[in-house]
Design a protein around this motif. Structure first.
Motif, PDB file in Angstrom:
ATOM      1  N   GLY A  33       0.909  -1.215   0.011  1.00 20.57           N
ATOM      2  CA  GLY A  33      -0.086   0.013   0.093  1.00 20.57           C
ATOM      3  C   GLY A  33       0.927   1.381   0.146  1.00 20.57           C
ATOM      4  N   GLY A  34       1.184   1.804   1.239  1.00 15.48           N
ATOM      5  CA  GLY A  34       1.912   3.199   1.198  1.00 15.48           C
ATOM      6  C   GLY A  34       1.381   4.325   0.896  1.00 15.48           C
ATOM      7  N   GLY A  35       0.017   4.156   0.826  1.00 13.53           N
ATOM      8  CA  GLY A  35      -0.605   5.267   0.451  1.00 13.53           C
ATOM      9  C   GLY A  35      -1.472   5.044  -0.804  1.00 13.53           C
ATOM     10  N   TYR A  36      -1.225   4.003  -1.501  1.00 10.36           N
ATOM     11  CA  TYR A  36      -1.733   3.539  -2.984  1.00 10.36           C
ATOM     12  C   TYR A  36      -2.219   2.144  -2.704  1.00 10.36           C
ATOM     13  CZ  TYR A  36       1.259   7.493  -3.247  1.00 10.36           C
ATOM     14  OH  TYR A  36       1.841   8.556  -3.057  1.00 10.36           O
ATOM     15  N   TYR A  37      -3.574   1.925  -3.034  1.00  5.86           N
ATOM     16  CA  TYR A  37      -4.067   0.736  -2.641  1.00  5.86           C
ATOM     17  C   TYR A  37      -5.165  -0.096  -3.581  1.00  5.86           C
ATOM     18  CZ  TYR A  37      -2.899   2.768   1.958  1.00  5.86           C
ATOM     19  OH  TYR A  37      -2.062   3.172   2.820  1.00  5.86           O
ATOM     20  N   GLY A  54       5.339  11.011  10.678  1.00  2.00           N
ATOM     21  CA  GLY A  54       4.373   9.752  10.356  1.00  2.00           C
ATOM     22  C   GLY A  54       3.576  10.353   8.956  1.00  2.00           C
ATOM     23  N   VAL A  55       3.956  11.398   8.228  1.00  2.00           N
ATOM     24  CA  VAL A  55       3.588  11.887   7.034  1.00  2.00           C
ATOM     25  C   VAL A  55       4.237  11.249   5.950  1.00  2.00           C
ATOM     26  CG1 VAL A  55       3.319  14.088   5.494  1.00  2.00           C
ATOM     27  CG2 VAL A  55       2.763  14.060   7.992  1.00  2.00           C
ATOM     28  N   SER A  56       3.553  10.775   4.953  1.00  2.00           N
ATOM     29  CA  SER A  56       4.287  10.077   3.940  1.00  2.00           C
ATOM     30  C   SER A  56       5.673  10.540   3.677  1.00  2.00           C
ATOM     31  CB  SER A  56       3.506  10.110   2.608  1.00  2.00           C
ATOM     32  OG  SER A  56       4.199   9.693   1.476  1.00  2.00           O
ATOM     33  N   PRO A  57       6.794   9.863   3.831  1.00  2.00           N
ATOM     34  CA  PRO A  57       8.164  10.345   3.289  1.00  2.00           C
ATOM     35  C   PRO A  57       8.108  10.796   1.864  1.00  2.00           C
ATOM     36  CG  PRO A  57       8.137   7.820   3.657  1.00  2.00           C
ATOM     37  CD  PRO A  57       6.643   8.310   3.952  1.00  2.00           C
ATOM     38  N   ILE A  58       7.211  10.338   1.093  1.00  2.00           N
ATOM     39  CA  ILE A  58       7.250  10.729  -0.562  1.00  2.00           C
ATOM     40  C   ILE A  58       6.802  12.145  -0.204  1.00  2.00           C
ATOM     41  CG2 ILE A  58       6.315  10.155  -2.617  1.00  2.00           C
ATOM     42  CD1 ILE A  58       6.132   7.197  -1.886  1.00  2.00           C
ATOM     43  N   TYR A  59       5.736  12.443   0.249  1.00  2.00           N
ATOM     44  CA  TYR A  59       4.903  13.676   0.528  1.00  2.00           C
ATOM     45  C   TYR A  59       6.033  14.669   1.035  1.00  2.00           C
ATOM     46  CZ  TYR A  59       0.426  11.589  -0.310  1.00  2.00           C
ATOM     47  OH  TYR A  59      -0.608  10.956  -0.860  1.00  2.00           O
ATOM     48  N   GLN A 100      -0.841  13.363   9.346  1.00  2.00           N
ATOM     49  CA  GLN A 100      -1.501  12.292   8.422  1.00  2.00           C
ATOM     50  C   GLN A 100      -2.360  11.384   9.102  1.00  2.00           C
ATOM     51  OE1 GLN A 100       0.982  10.851   5.098  1.00  2.00           O
ATOM     52  NE2 GLN A 100       0.008   9.041   5.316  1.00  2.00           N
ATOM     53  N   ASN A 101      -3.594  11.040   8.793  1.00  2.00           N
ATOM     54  CA  ASN A 101      -4.285   9.923   9.493  1.00  2.00           C
ATOM     55  C   ASN A 101      -5.014   9.141   8.470  1.00  2.00           C
ATOM     56  OD1 ASN A 101      -5.240   8.970  11.984  1.00  2.00           O
ATOM     57  ND2 ASN A 101      -7.228   9.875  11.521  1.00  2.00           N
ATOM     58  N   PRO A 102      -4.984   7.839   8.560  1.00  2.00           N
ATOM     59  CA  PRO A 102      -3.905   6.992   9.167  1.00  2.00           C
ATOM     60  C   PRO A 102      -2.495   7.578   8.927  1.00  2.00           C
ATOM     61  CG  PRO A 102      -5.640   5.458   8.232  1.00  2.00           C
ATOM     62  CD  PRO A 102      -5.785   6.897   7.681  1.00  2.00           C
ATOM     63  N   ASN A 103      -1.250   7.423   9.768  1.00  2.00           N
ATOM     64  CA  ASN A 103      -0.181   7.704   9.081  1.00  2.00           C
ATOM     65  C   ASN A 103       0.542   6.763   8.233  1.00  2.00           C
ATOM     66  OD1 ASN A 103       0.841   5.967  10.715  1.00  2.00           O
ATOM     67  ND2 ASN A 103       1.743   7.401  12.432  1.00  2.00           N
ATOM     68  N   PHE A 104       1.608   6.903   7.858  1.00  2.00           N
ATOM     69  CA  PHE A 104       2.332   6.260   6.873  1.00  2.00           C
ATOM     70  C   PHE A 104       2.516   4.713   7.520  1.00  2.00           C
ATOM     71  CE2 PHE A 104       6.057   4.510   4.460  1.00  2.00           C
ATOM     72  CZ  PHE A 104       5.383   4.815   2.981  1.00  2.00           C
ATOM     73  N   PHE A 105       2.622   4.666   8.780  1.00  2.00           N
ATOM     74  CA  PHE A 105       2.692   3.183   9.408  1.00  2.00           C
ATOM     75  C   PHE A 105       1.300   2.580   9.550  1.00  2.00           C
ATOM     76  CE2 PHE A 105       5.944   6.258  11.177  1.00  2.00           C
ATOM     77  CZ  PHE A 105       7.053   5.554  10.493  1.00  2.00           C
TER      78      PHE A 105
END
Lengths: 446, 487
Positions: free
Chosen positions: A71-75, A159-164, A208-213
Motif C-alpha cells: 500500500g504505502g498510500g496507494y491501494y 508519520g506523514v508520507s516520506p514521499i510527500y 497524516q491520518n492514518p499515518n504512513f505506518f
C-alpha cells in the motif's frame, strides 16, 4: 503516415489557393533554413494493431498476477465497472476546462458534486475541483497556510508520507521557509514533542491520518496546540478510512488534503491520480486551483460555473494563489461516480471490511514465530510488522510465492530495515491472507 | 438537472459488497470514529449510470463538436490509446513495486515505456534528457524554473528575475513567482513577436532566464529566436521553452537547436491525450546538457545488460516533484500515439495544423480584424473589435457559436489584443468542418450589423442560458451541504 489527418490532396490544393501560396512549406516562412532540426531521426509510423502488439508485449514484461499486500498510500481497491465505463464517455473524456459554462454543465455539475462529497467525507466546508495528486496537494495546503498566517515555519510529523515530505522539500528548497520534523513515538504523532516544536512563528502543523505506518489517531489535542499558537492544522487523509474514522473537520483541522486514488482510480504505476483539498469556509479565497460554484442563469435555473477565478493564474498571473491550470478533472469525476456507487452505507461497510481483514491478517501474521506485530496504536487497513530478517529480502523472496508482500520501511526510515508495512484491502480473501501467512512463515524459516 | 444527492432514497445501494469471509469483527475505540456516516448519495447503479450519462450529454467535446480553442490544441484523441493504458499489466501496476529490493525486475515493461517516451521526446525537442514527472504544463513550468534556480545556485549566480513576454500564458509568471523570482514583462512589437529592443533594455546580469512560447500566443514564430537565445545566454540566463504550441513546429525545428535550455511539453495538447474536462494532463520537461545534473529523481536508465532501472543517485538533483514517475496512464497514451505516427506522421501533423489555421485566417480576415495580418502558424488570432463597435463582443460571438454546436475559440486571451478571438483548428479537422465554422462566423458578423442586440440573449438552445457569474462569486455556494456564504 498520419491516419488522423482528413485533408485530401484536393482539399489541400483548394486551401492553398484560398490562402494564396503554392505549397504548405511556404507557410513555414518564419522558420528559416538555419532553424532546421539538426536531427529528427524517428522511425516510420505503425498501424494500430502493430502498436497494440508492441504494448501487449511490453505489458507482458511487467509482473502480473502478484497478490498485492502493498500500500504505502496507494491501494488495491475494487473499481466498479460502471466507473471506467462512464468516464470514458467522449463527452467527459474529450472536453476541456469548462471555460464556457453553457456547453460544460456536465463537467461543472459533476465537479460540484465531487466538491460536496469531499466536504462531507472530510467534515470540511469547502473543497476545490482537484489538484494533481496527494503529494502536490499537501504542498499546496502548506503554501496556503503560509499565505494565511504570514509565517514561514512548518512543523511536519514524521508519520506523514516520506514521499510527500520529499516533494515539499524540493519545492521549497530555494525559498525562505523553515521545516521542522517531529519524530513518531510508538507509531503515532508525539504530542509532547509537537508541543515543544509549535511556537508563535509556526504557520502550520502537518499530520497524516492514518499515518504512513497505518496507525490511526485523534488529533484534536494537537489541533488545540496549533490553534493556541496561531498556527493551522493540515491533515492528509486516506478517503476510504473516512468511512469509519473521525473526520479531520471534527478534530479541528483547518485544511485537509489527500490522495484520492482509492476512490475508483486504477493504480496505473503512479498516475494519473487525484489530489484533493478542503478547508474551513473562511479560507476559501486562499484555496488553489479551480472551484465550481452554484448560481442561476438568466431564467433563474440552477447552474454551475468556475468561480472566484480572480485567485487563478489566467487572471492574476504572478499574484495567483497557485500556478495550477490543468488539474485532474476527469479523475475527480471518476471519484464522484465511485462515491455515488458505493454510497453512504456502502462506504462504511467497505471501510469495516478493510478493518476486519487487516485485523485478521494481523492475527495470522502475528502467529508466525519470530514476527512481532506492533500493537501500540490502532490501525485501519495497513500495519507494520517487525520481522526476524531484513524486510527487503523477505519481500523479494515473497515475490516467488506470488505475493507483493508489503513495503519495507527501511527504504525511507533508516533503522527500520526489519519492518514491513502490510496493507489489506476488502479485495483480499481469507484464502489469500492465509496463503500469505503460510508463505511468510516458509520464507522466514528458509 | 437534479444533483445526485437529490436522488437519494434512504438505504438504496449502488454497489454490492460481499459478506466478510474472515472470522474477525474488528472495532475501534469510539474516540477514533466519526459520529455519522458521510452523506454520500444512496442511489442504484442505474441511477448513477443515468445521472452521469445525462450529465455528460450537457458537455461539448472533441468527440461531438468542432472545438477550435486556441492554445489548447483540441485535436482528436485516438481511442486505441485508451485500450493501451487499460491493459492489466499497466493499469494494475503498483507504483512502489520497483522500490522493492530488485523490484525493477517486475516492472520492466513500464520502465521501457518511460525510457522510450523520454528518448522520443528528446529527439523531437532536441534536448539532452527528459523527466516525465511533471503532471501538467504548469507543473512542468514550475519544475523548469526550479531547474533554472538550481543551475544558478550551483554556479553562484545572483539572479533575481525572469523575463516573460506580455503575450505569455498566465501560468508562466505564476510558476516563476512561486519559485521565488520577480517577473519582468516585455511587450510585443508590431509583428506580434517579443520586442527585441525592449528585451535588450531589461536584460541585465540579474536575469535568471527568459520564458517563451514559440510560436507565441499570437500564432507567430519569432524568426529572431536564435538572436534572442544568444542575448540571454550572454548574461548566463536560461532559455525556457513553453511547449504549449509545439504542435506547430513538429519536425520543422527543435527548441534545443534554437538555443533553449529547458522545455516543457503538454502531452494532452501535442500528443493527443484527452483533456478530460480539465485534466489529467502531463507536462514532461526536457533539458540541455548544462541543466541535466539537476533533473528530478527518480530517473529511468538503461543498464548495460539492456534492462531498465530507476536511478536516484544524482547529488545535484532538485529532488522529487511528484510522488512517482509521472502520469503514467497519460505518458503511455502519448507514446502509443508517437509510435503510430512515426517521424513522418509527426511532421505531417505540423503541416496540416498550420495549413488549417492559415485557411481559417484567409477565410475570416475580411469579416474579422486581424491584429497581425501575416502568415500564422497553428493558430490565428483575430479581434472582434469591429463587431464590438456594433455592440457585439467576443463573448457574444462565442455564445452564437455555442448555439450552432461549435465550441467557441479562446476569447479575451492573449491579453495583448482587445476582444481577442484565438482560433486553433488542429490538423485533425477537415476542410468541410472548417467551412461550416466559417459560415457560422460570417453569419455572426452579418447579424452584428443587422441586429446586434439579438446576441445578448444567446445561447438559446442549450440546457442553460448565460449564468450569473457575479452571484456565483458573491454568494459562494461550492458545497451542496452548506449554505451560501456572503463573501
Amino acid at each position: 503516415m498520419n491516419p488522423y489527418i482528413p485533408n485530401t490532396e484536393q482539399d489541400v490544393a483548394s486551401m492553398l489557393a484560398t490562402i494564396g501560396v503554392s505549397s504548405i512549406e511556404d507557410l513555414f516562412v518564419d522558420i528559416a533554413p538555419r532553424h532546421a532540426p539538426v536531427s529528427f531521426d524517428l522511425p516510420p509510423g505503425l498501424s494500430e494493431y502493430e502498436v497494440m502488439r508492441r504494448f501487449t508485449a511490453l505489458a507482458g514484461k511487467n509482473s502480473q498476477g502478484l497478490v498485492p499486500f502493498i500500500g504505502g498510500g496507494y491501494y488495491d481497491h475494487y473499481v466498479p465497472a460502471a466507473c471506467p465505463a462512464l468516464i470514458s464517455r467522449g463527452e467527459f473524456f474529450t472536453a476541456y476546462t469548462p471555460y464556457q459554462p453553457e456547453c460544460s454543465q456536465g463537467t461543472l455539475q459533476a465537479l460540484f458534486e465531487f466538491q460536496s462529497m469531499i466536504c462531507t467525507l472530510t467534515g470540511m466546508d469547502v473543497a476545490n475541483a482537484s489538484l494533481y495528486e496527494g503529494g502536490t496537494a499537501l504542498y499546496e495546503a502548506m503554501m496556503m497556510a503560509i499565505r494565511i498566517t504570514g509565517r514561514r515555519r512548518v512543523v511536519i510529523d514524521g508519520g506523514v508520507s516520506p514521499i510527500y515530505r520529499k516533494i515539499i522539500k524540493s519545492y521549497t528548497h530555494n525559498l525562505d521557509f523553515e521545516f521542522v520534523e517531529s519524530p513518531v513515538a510508538h507509531g503515532q504523532a508525539d504530542v509532547a514533542a509537537l508541543s515543544r516544536l509549535i511556537d508563535q512563528s509556526t504557520a502550520a502543523v502537518i499530520l497524516q491520518n492514518p499515518n504512513f505506518f497505518g496507525a490511526i489517531d485523534d488529533h484534536a489535542a494537537i489541533a488545540d496546540l496549533a490553534h493556541s499558537a496561531g498556527a493551522l492544522l493540515i491533515e492528509s487523509v486516506y478517503p476510504i478510512s473516512l468511512g469509519l474514522l473521525k473526520t479531520p473537520g471534527a478534530m479541528g483541522a483547518d485544511i485537509v488534503t489527500g490522495e484520492g486514488q482509492s476512490l475508483g482510480l486504477p493504480l496505473s504505476f503512479g498516475g494519473p491520480y487525484l489530489g484533493f483539498i478542503a478547508a474551513r469556509r473562511k479560507y476559501i479565497r486562499q484555496l488553489p486551483g479551480r472551484i465550481v460554484g452554484q448560481t442561476i442563469d438568466t431564467e433563474g435555473r440552477r447552474c454551475f460555473v468556475n468561480t472566484l477565478q480572480a485567485r487563478e493564474q489566467h487572471i492574476r498571473r504572478e499574484k495567483a494563489t497557485s500556478n495550477i491550470c490543468t488539474n485532474v478533472a476527469l479523475c475527480a469525476v471518476q471519484a464522484a461516480i465511485f462515491m455515488s456507487l458505493i454510497g453512504k452505507n456502502g462506504l462504511v461497510r467497505m471501510a469495516q471490511l478493510n478493518l476486519d481483514k487487516a485485523e485478521f491478517a494481523r492475527q495470522e501474521i502475528g502467529r508466525i514465530p519470530g514476527v512481532e506485530v506492533k500493537r501500540s496504536a490502532p490501525v485501519f487497513n495497513e500495519f507494520a510488522v517487525c520481522l526476524p530478517k531484513d524486510a527487503g529480502d523477505v519481500a523479494e523472496a515473497m515475490i516467488a510465492h506470488g505475493f507483493a508482500a508489503g513495503f519495507p520501511l527501511g527504504r525511507y526510515y533508516p533503522g527500520m530495515e526489519r519492518y514491513l508495512l502490510v496493507a489489506v484491502t476488502e479485495k483480499r480473501s481469507r484464502e489469500e491472507i492465509e496463503a500469505y501467512a503460510r508463505a511468510l512463515k516458509t520464507v522466514l524459516e528458509s | 438537472m437534479d444533483l445526485i444527492f437529490e436522488q437519494s432514497v434512504t438505504s438504496r445501494q449502488g454497489f454490492g459488497l460481499p459478506i466478510s469471509d474472515v472470522p474477525v469483527k474488528a472495532s475501534l475505540p469510539s474516540r477514533y470514529l466519526r459520529e455519522t456516516p458521510a452523506d454520500l448519495p444512496e442511489v442504484s447503479e442505474l441511477d448513477v449510470v443515468r445521472h452521469y450519462t445525462r450529465l455528460s450529454q450537457l458537455n461539448f467535446s472533441v468527440d461531438a463538436n468542432f472545438y477550435p480553442l486556441g492554445s489548447c490544441t483540441m485535436k482528436y484523441n485516438p481511442r486505441f490509446t485508451e485500450r493501451v493504458a487499460g491493459m492489466p499489466g499497466f493499469s494494475d501496476l503498483h507504483p512502489l513495486l520497483p522500490q522493492l529490493k530488485g523490484g525493477e525486475r517486475y516492472v520492466q515493461g513500464a520502465l521501457e515505456v518511460l525510457f522510450e517516451s523520454e528518448r522520443w521526446l528528446c529527439e523531437i525537442a532536441g534536448m539532452k534528457a527528459f523527466t516525465l514527472q511533471p503532471l501538467a504544463g504548469a507543473h512542468g513550468e514550475l519544475t523548469g524554473v526550479m531547474l533554472m534556480a538550481a543551475y544558478h545556485k550551483a554556479k553562484g549566480n545572483r539572479k533575481k528575475f525572469i523575463i516573460i513576454p506580455d503575450s505569455a500564458h498566465g501560468t508562466n509568471p505564476a510558476s516563476a513567482a512561486i519559485a521565488g523570482y520577480d517577473i519582468v514583462s516585455v511587450p510585443s512589437d508590431r509583428n506580434g513577436v517579443m520586442d527585441i529592443e525592449k528585451l535588450a533594455e531589461v536584460l541585465t546580469p540579474e536575469c535568471a532566464g527568459l520564458m517563451m512560447t514559440s510560436p507565441d500566443t499570437h500564432g507567430v514564430f519569432n524568426s529572431r529566436i536564435d538572436e534572442i537565445s544568444r542575448m540571454v545566454h550572454a548574461v548566463d540566463g536560461i532559455m525556457y521553452y513553453d511547449g504549449a504550441n509545439l504542435n506547430a513546429i513538429l519536425g520543422r525545428c527543435r527548441p534545443g537547436d534554437l538555443g533553449f535550455d529547458v522545455v516543457h511539453i503538454n502531452l494532452h495538447k501535442t500528443f493527443a491525450t484527452p483533456h478530460g474536462g480539465g485534466g489529467p494532463g502531463a507536462g514532461p520537461v526536457g533539458v540541455s546538457a548544462r541543466l541535466e545534473p539537476f533533473l528530478p529523481v527518480s530517473r529511468v536508465v538503461r543498464c548495460s545488460d539492456g534492462t531498465y532501472a530507476l536511478n536516484y543517485n544524482y547529488p545535484d538533483s532538485i529532488g522529487y516533484v511528484a510522488s512517482f514517475y509521472g502520469a503514467f496512464g497519460i505518458v503511455i497514451r502519448a507514446y502509443a500515439y508517437m509510435l503510430m505516427l512515426g517521424g513522418d506522421g509527426l511532421k505531417q501533423t505540423s503541416a496540416h495544423a498550420v495549413l488549417n489555421a492559415n485557411y481559417l485566417r484567409s477565410r475570416l480576415k475580411e469579416a474579422y480584424y486581424l491584429p497581425f495580418d501575416r502568415v500564422c502558424m497553428h493558430e490565428c488570432l483575430f479581434s472582434a473589435s469591429r463587431q464590438a463597435q456594433r455592440g457585439v463582443h467576443a463573448i457574444d460571438i462565442a455564445k452564437f457559436l455555442i448555439d450552432r454546436k461549435i465550441h467557441p475559440p479562446t476569447v479575451y486571451f492573449p491579453l495583448t489584443v482587445k476582444e481577442a478571438v484565438m482560433i486553433e483548428p488542429t490538423e485533425t479537422e477537415s476542410k468541410a468542418t472548417m467551412d461550416g465554422f466559417v459560415d457560422v462566423m460570417l453569419e455572426a458578423d452579418r447579424l452584428s450589423r443587422i441586429d446586434p442586440s439579438s446576441f445578448k440573449s444567446l445561447p438559446r438552445t442549450m440546457p442553460i442560458s448565460r449564468p450569473d457569474e457575479v452571484k456565483a462569486a458573491r454568494e459562494l455556494k461550492v458545497n451542496y451541504f452548506s449554505g451560501e456564504s456572503k463573501a
